[in-house]
Motif scaffolding. Structure first.
Motif, short mmCIF file in Angstrom:
data_model
loop_
_atom_site.label_atom_id
_atom_site.label_comp_id
_atom_site.label_asym_id
_atom_site.label_seq_id
_atom_site.Cartn_x
_atom_site.Cartn_y
_atom_site.Cartn_z
N VAL A 61 38.83 35.59 14.48
CA VAL A 61 38.71 33.94 13.82
C VAL A 61 39.10 34.03 12.64
O VAL A 61 39.78 33.08 11.87
N LYS A 62 38.55 35.00 11.81
CA LYS A 62 38.77 35.23 10.21
C LYS A 62 39.97 35.29 9.91
O LYS A 62 40.58 35.07 8.96
N ASP A 63 40.85 36.01 10.78
CA ASP A 63 42.23 36.57 10.51
C ASP A 63 43.02 35.09 10.50
O ASP A 63 44.10 35.12 9.92
N LEU A 64 42.84 34.20 11.48
CA LEU A 64 43.33 32.95 11.46
C LEU A 64 43.41 31.98 10.11
O LEU A 64 42.12 32.30 9.68
N ASN A 65 44.10 31.45 9.38
CA ASN A 65 44.01 30.70 8.55
C ASN A 65 42.90 29.79 8.53
O ASN A 65 42.67 29.02 9.59
N SER A 66 42.15 29.61 7.44
CA SER A 66 40.82 28.72 7.47
C SER A 66 41.32 27.17 7.73
O SER A 66 40.75 26.37 8.71
N HIS A 67 42.42 26.64 7.20
CA HIS A 67 42.78 25.33 7.49
C HIS A 67 43.14 25.05 8.94
O HIS A 67 43.36 23.99 9.50
N ALA A 68 43.78 26.29 9.55
CA ALA A 68 44.32 26.17 10.90
C ALA A 68 43.09 26.17 11.82
O ALA A 68 43.11 25.15 12.76
N CYS A 69 41.73 26.70 11.45
CA CYS A 69 40.68 26.41 12.02
C CYS A 69 40.03 25.04 12.13
O CYS A 69 39.73 24.66 13.07
N GLN A 70 40.12 24.64 10.88
CA GLN A 70 39.58 23.25 10.68
C GLN A 70 40.51 22.19 11.46
O GLN A 70 39.82 21.16 11.75
N ALA A 71 41.68 22.49 11.71
CA ALA A 71 42.59 21.61 12.17
C ALA A 71 42.05 21.58 13.77
O ALA A 71 42.10 20.53 14.51
N SER A 72 41.66 22.69 14.29
CA SER A 72 41.02 22.69 15.73
C SER A 72 39.70 21.95 15.73
O SER A 72 39.38 21.20 16.67
N VAL A 73 38.86 21.97 14.59
CA VAL A 73 37.80 21.08 14.48
C VAL A 73 38.03 19.81 14.35
O VAL A 73 37.38 18.78 15.00
N GLU A 74 39.12 19.27 13.87
CA GLU A 74 39.61 17.89 13.70
C GLU A 74 40.12 17.41 15.15
O GLU A 74 39.80 16.18 15.41
N ASN A 75 40.65 18.33 15.91
CA ASN A 75 40.81 18.08 17.14
C ASN A 75 39.78 17.45 18.04
O ASN A 75 39.77 16.52 18.86
N VAL A 76 38.57 18.32 17.88
CA VAL A 76 37.38 17.80 18.58
C VAL A 76 36.81 16.59 17.91
O VAL A 76 36.27 15.83 18.85
N GLU A 77 36.97 16.51 16.69
CA GLU A 77 36.37 15.31 16.07
C GLU A 77 37.05 13.85 16.71
O GLU A 77 36.56 12.99 16.91
N ARG A 78 38.20 14.04 16.69
CA ARG A 78 38.94 12.84 17.33
C ARG A 78 38.76 12.62 18.76
O ARG A 78 38.76 11.43 19.08
N ALA A 79 38.69 13.71 19.43
CA ALA A 79 38.34 13.35 20.65
C ALA A 79 36.91 12.96 21.06
O ALA A 79 36.84 11.94 21.81
N ILE A 80 35.87 13.25 20.10
CA ILE A 80 34.72 12.62 20.17
C ILE A 80 34.71 11.04 19.70
O ILE A 80 34.20 10.22 20.44
N LYS A 81 35.46 10.90 18.74
CA LYS A 81 35.29 9.40 18.07
C LYS A 81 35.92 8.40 19.21
O LYS A 81 35.71 7.47 19.41
N ARG A 82 37.18 9.24 19.90
CA ARG A 82 37.77 8.26 20.90
C ARG A 82 36.78 8.07 21.87
O ARG A 82 36.98 7.05 22.65
N PHE A 83 36.16 9.02 22.65
CA PHE A 83 35.24 8.71 23.52
C PHE A 83 34.08 7.67 23.19
O PHE A 83 33.92 6.75 24.01
N PHE A 84 33.45 7.80 21.87
CA PHE A 84 32.62 6.75 21.58
C PHE A 84 33.14 5.35 21.35
O PHE A 84 32.68 4.33 21.59
N ASP A 85 34.61 5.38 20.80
CA ASP A 85 35.22 4.04 20.71
C ASP A 85 35.25 3.20 22.17
O ASP A 85 35.20 2.29 22.19
N ASN A 86 35.78 4.07 23.02
CA ASN A 86 35.94 3.60 24.36
C ASN A 86 34.75 2.97 25.10
O ASN A 86 34.66 2.10 25.70
N CYS A 87 33.55 3.89 24.57
CA CYS A 87 32.30 3.51 25.28
C CYS A 87 31.93 2.15 24.53
O CYS A 87 31.33 1.14 25.25
#
Length: 406
Positions: A61-87
């Motif tokens: 995981v450390k071998d991958l660029n730190s911003h690329a890992c942050q982009a994966s976290v952003e995908n989870v964050e958007r999915a969570i936000k979309r779920f709560f907005d729909n609720c």
């Protein structure tokens, strides 16, 4: 945002490195999502801190660029936000609870971990995954602006770089922050569009665009590839080859449908100052299993998104109209003429005798003009925005499409 896509020329070792980067991105996303599920009530700060813990714990995981890992976290964050907005909005049906990714085909970098070459024909990824320099093939020019201005990297216009794995190879996509607008002459024309299955659309002037039916024409080839795939042993190399052939067949159909919708949308927008269309809920329409295949094959939603995209780009007005009773009401006198779906001709006692779709297209245009006004005045009233209106049977417009091929 504008997305530019290039075909990537990779060696065998580079393909393995890209696949490893994609798997690492998927691993980070799934681990962060599991952490959120196990710890209810945590916020995005805790998610990013857990991402840092993963980088300290796992070397790959450390071998991958730190911003690329942050982009994966952003995908989870958007999915969570979309779920709560729909609720909160009480969307009917499933609310879209975040799910784990089993098949992931892309890895996304932000503004670090990559560097464009001076010859503008390749890009180098500088993290420890071993991707290295990738040759780019495509017709886009990343340096289209004035040469006297600073470079794209200095202006930081490129916000994302994504490596995507498709059935026919690997692609590099650049997300560029730029507002594209072009001058176009005012035509003084307004048009209403009624999409259908027999004809792709019929406008208020009576012209009908034939439905290409790309999937229907290629269905024999797709079924052949599906049978070949089902006969292969699971986990074998031959099954993987057969799966790739099936993927290429579907990819060709999707590209044909996209280019067809884009070409028509551009022509319609450039020929008219106002374009009115139905606000169809395609997700609900495909619940009819007798028509689902034909509706998906037509690509109505994609056509609408391209209409809105080119409407903003060429400073034209696009209006989404409530589709209720557009086929039943008479476009001349407004009388309700009940008819089944099999009845293709509209006949009213006032003497109006039109094709069913032509009558619906005229009703769509009349509804749009009843709120917008005459074609000579709405451009001055609404300026350079592609507009929709919440009242008088008109509904909110979705966001425009950001991708466009050359």
């Amino acid at each position: 945002m504008l997305a530019m896509e290039f075909k990537a020329v990779l060696s065998k070792s580079q393909q393995k490195a890209v696949d490893e980067a994609i798997r690492t991105s998927k691993f980070v996303r799934n681990k962060v999502l599991r952490y959120w599920i196990d710890n209810k009530g945590i916020g995005k700060k805790e998610l990013y801190r857990y991402n840092t813990q993963l980088r300290d714990e796992f070397k790959f995981v450390k071998d991958l660029n730190s911003h690329a890992c942050q982009a994966s976290v952003e995908n989870v964050e958007r999915a969570i936000k979309r779920f709560f907005d729909n609720c909160q909005k009480k969307v009917p049906g499933k609310k879209g609870y975040p799910k784990f990714k089993k098949h992931c085909r892309s890895v996304e970098y932000k503004q670090s971990g990559w560097k464009l070459s001076p010859d503008k024909k390749s890009i180098k990824f500088t993290d420890n995954k071993g991707i290295g320099r990738i040759k780019l093939k495509g017709t886009w020019d990343l340096w289209w602006f004035d040469s006297a201005k600073p470079t794209l990297r200095e202006q930081k216009l490129i916000k994302r770089v994504r490596i995507v794995k498709k059935a026919d190879g690997y692609y590099v996509q650049f997300c560029v922050k730029v507002n594209r607008s072009e001058e176009s002459k005012n035509t003084g024309c307004a048009i209403g569009l009624d999409v259908g299955l027999k004809e792709f659309y019929t406008d208020s002037d009576g012209y009908s665009e034939p439905n290409p039916r790309f999937y229907r024409k290629s269905e024999k080839r797709v079924k052949f590839c599906q049978r070949r795939l089902s006969r292969k042993n699971k986990g074998s190399a031959n099954r993987q080859k057969a799966r790739n052939r099936l993927g290429r067949a579907h990819l060709k159909i999707s590209r044909q449908r996209k280019e067809h919708a884009k070409r028509l949308a551009r022509c319609v927008i450039q020929s008219n100052d106002l374009v009115a269309y139905e606000d169809l809920k395609v997700k609900n329409l495909v619940k009819n299993h007798c028509l689902a295949k034909s509706i998906n094959d037509a690509g109505w939603r994609q056509f609408r998104e391209w209409l809105e995209h080119f409407g903003q780009r060429f400073n034209k007005v696009t209006v989404a109209v409530n589709p209720a009773y557009t086929s039943q009401n008479c476009s001349e006198c407004g009388e309700v003429v009940k008819k089944s779906l099999s009845t293709r001709t509209h006949t009213c006692k006032c003497g109006c005798n039109l094709d069913r779709d032509h009558n619906a297209a005229k009703n769509i245009l009349n509804r749009a003009l009843s709120t917008v006004g005459h074609t000579e005045t709405f451009r001055n009233a609404w300026g350079d925005l592609a507009s929709t209106f919440p009242d008088s049977g008109l509904v909110k417009q979705v966001s425009s499409l950001n991708q466009e091929s050359p």
